[in-house]
Scaffold this motif. Structure first.
Motif, PDB file in Angstrom:
ATOM      1  N   HIS A  17       5.859   0.037  -5.841  1.00  0.00           N
ATOM      2  CA  HIS A  17       4.819   1.073  -5.818  1.00  0.00           C
ATOM      3  C   HIS A  17       5.394   2.446  -5.513  1.00  0.00           C
ATOM      4  O   HIS A  17       4.665   3.361  -5.124  1.00  0.00           O
ATOM      5  CB  HIS A  17       3.692   0.678  -4.859  1.00  0.00           C
ATOM      6  N   CYS A  37      -2.150   2.207 -11.674  1.00  0.00           N
ATOM      7  CA  CYS A  37      -1.810   0.992 -10.933  1.00  0.00           C
ATOM      8  C   CYS A  37      -2.979   0.628 -10.022  1.00  0.00           C
ATOM      9  O   CYS A  37      -3.756   1.501  -9.610  1.00  0.00           O
ATOM     10  CB  CYS A  37      -0.554   1.247 -10.105  1.00  0.00           C
ATOM     11  N   CYS A  64      -2.951   0.109  -7.060  1.00  0.00           N
ATOM     12  CA  CYS A  64      -2.803   0.750  -5.746  1.00  0.00           C
ATOM     13  C   CYS A  64      -3.442   2.136  -5.726  1.00  0.00           C
ATOM     14  O   CYS A  64      -3.519   2.762  -4.665  1.00  0.00           O
ATOM     15  CB  CYS A  64      -1.336   0.832  -5.351  1.00  0.00           C
ATOM     16  N   CYS A 119       3.761   3.718 -11.116  1.00  0.00           N
ATOM     17  CA  CYS A 119       4.516   2.852 -10.209  1.00  0.00           C
ATOM     18  C   CYS A 119       5.542   2.030 -11.001  1.00  0.00           C
ATOM     19  O   CYS A 119       5.272   1.643 -12.146  1.00  0.00           O
ATOM     20  CB  CYS A 119       3.582   1.885  -9.487  1.00  0.00           C
TER      21      CYS A 119
HETATM   22 ZN   LIG Z   1       1.156   0.961  -7.438  1.00  0.00          ZN
END
Ligand SMILES: [Zn+2]
Length: 304
Positions: free
Chosen positions: A157, A173, A175, A180
């Motif tokens: 990440h 992503c 996240c 990432c």
């Molecule tokens: Zn990520």
């Protein structure tokens, strides 16, 4: 006896190991996705099942598709996002009626390979799983390395280093960020990259799997070769983050992409070109235990 549980997003697997690593029992079922309480009950039932099969009770280690906040005990960063915010370890201890050790699934992979796999004999093992996603873990002297944030080896990440114009901002992503490393080097990302480039010349080109694209590479298809070279370059740029920081003694690869033999011939020179150090002597090797590494490593969380 050491019982390992791999609590994955698609399947839950439980294995019972003898103290020397012999597999005594194993069971695998589909994960009841988004059903947290159902997963807890299922894990308790499966652990009971392997204990009944072997006639022994065991310690229980659990690999999670995320990690726990070391202060609150609440899950964070799980790709199975419905786990986030749950007090996973204490809930597991309640349903299993014993102390439980948990770790990120990629940490379990690194531990497994460090204890009796391709990382055996090396002090600092970086395990990298390249499959439908990407995860990494660090084992030092056969134990999972957990920092104060349970965030070691989450380089998947970080943003892909030295992106070119076409790589900014990069794909979204889970996240919440873009570009990432994980979004560039997973198996589906490789297949997506090939399809995008094939679309320049062809209307509605076939969607090939990573394996099929590699067959194209081997048969001399120019586009497939270019996409594969760029994939290796991205994988190397991602790994350079860890090599420049930790310089592990060995890098063990797992997950579907790790079965491609050309990785091991093509990657080292590219890593050398991406790191600060011009020399790169670190062995990059495939996992010994394959898909079983995660669940074996979970069991080894209780190794002395
Ligand atoms: Zn990520």
């Amino acid at each position: 006896m050491l019982v390992g549980v791999d609590w994955g997003g698609t399947k839950i697997e439980v294995v019972a190991l003898g103290e020397a690593g012999a597999e005594l029992a194993r069971v695998r079922v589909a994960t009841p996705r988004s059903d947290y309480d159902g997963c807890l009950a299922l894990i308790a039932s499966l652990v009971g099942q392997v204990e009944s099969t072997t006639g022994r009770t065991g310690t229980v280690g659990v690999g999670l598709p995320g990690s726990l906040d070391p202060r609150t005990g609440l899950a964070k960063g799980a790709s199975s996002t419905w786990l986030n915010g749950r007090p996973v370890e204490s809930d597991l201890e309640r349903v299993l009626d014993r102390p439980v050790r948990t770790s990120n699934d990629a940490d379990c992979f690194a531990v497994s390979e460090a204890v009796d796999g391709s990382g055996a004999g090396y002090r600092v093992v970086l395990g990298v799983i390249i499959g439908t996603g990407t995860g990494a873990g660090i084992a030092i002297d056969g134990r999972a390395h957990h920092g104060p944030n349970n965030s070691a080896a989450e380089y998947g990440h970080n943003q892909l280093p030295r992106p070119d114009v076409s790589e900014i901002p990069g794909p979204a992503c889970y996240c919440g960020r873009h570009g990432c490393v994980e979004r560039w080097v997973s198996g589906p990302s490789f297949a997506r990259d090939y399809h995008q480039h094939a679309s320049v010349d062809l209307i509605d080109p076939p969607r090939l799997s990573a394996k099929e694209i590699l067959e194209q590479v081997r048969s001399g298809n120019r586009l497939a070769q270019l996409v594969w070279d760029r994939y290796l370059d991205r994988l190397a740029r991602g790994l350079s983050i860890v090599v420049n920081t930790l310089d592990p003694d060995v890098i063990v690869l797992g997950g579907g992409m790790s079965n491609i033999p050309e990785l091991y011939t093509g990657l080292p020179a590219r890593v050398a070109g991406a790191t600060f150090s011009p020399c790169f002597y670190t062995p990059i090797v495939p996992a010994t235990h394959g898909d079983s590494s995660g669940v074996r490593g979970a069991a080894w969380l209780w190794k002395d």
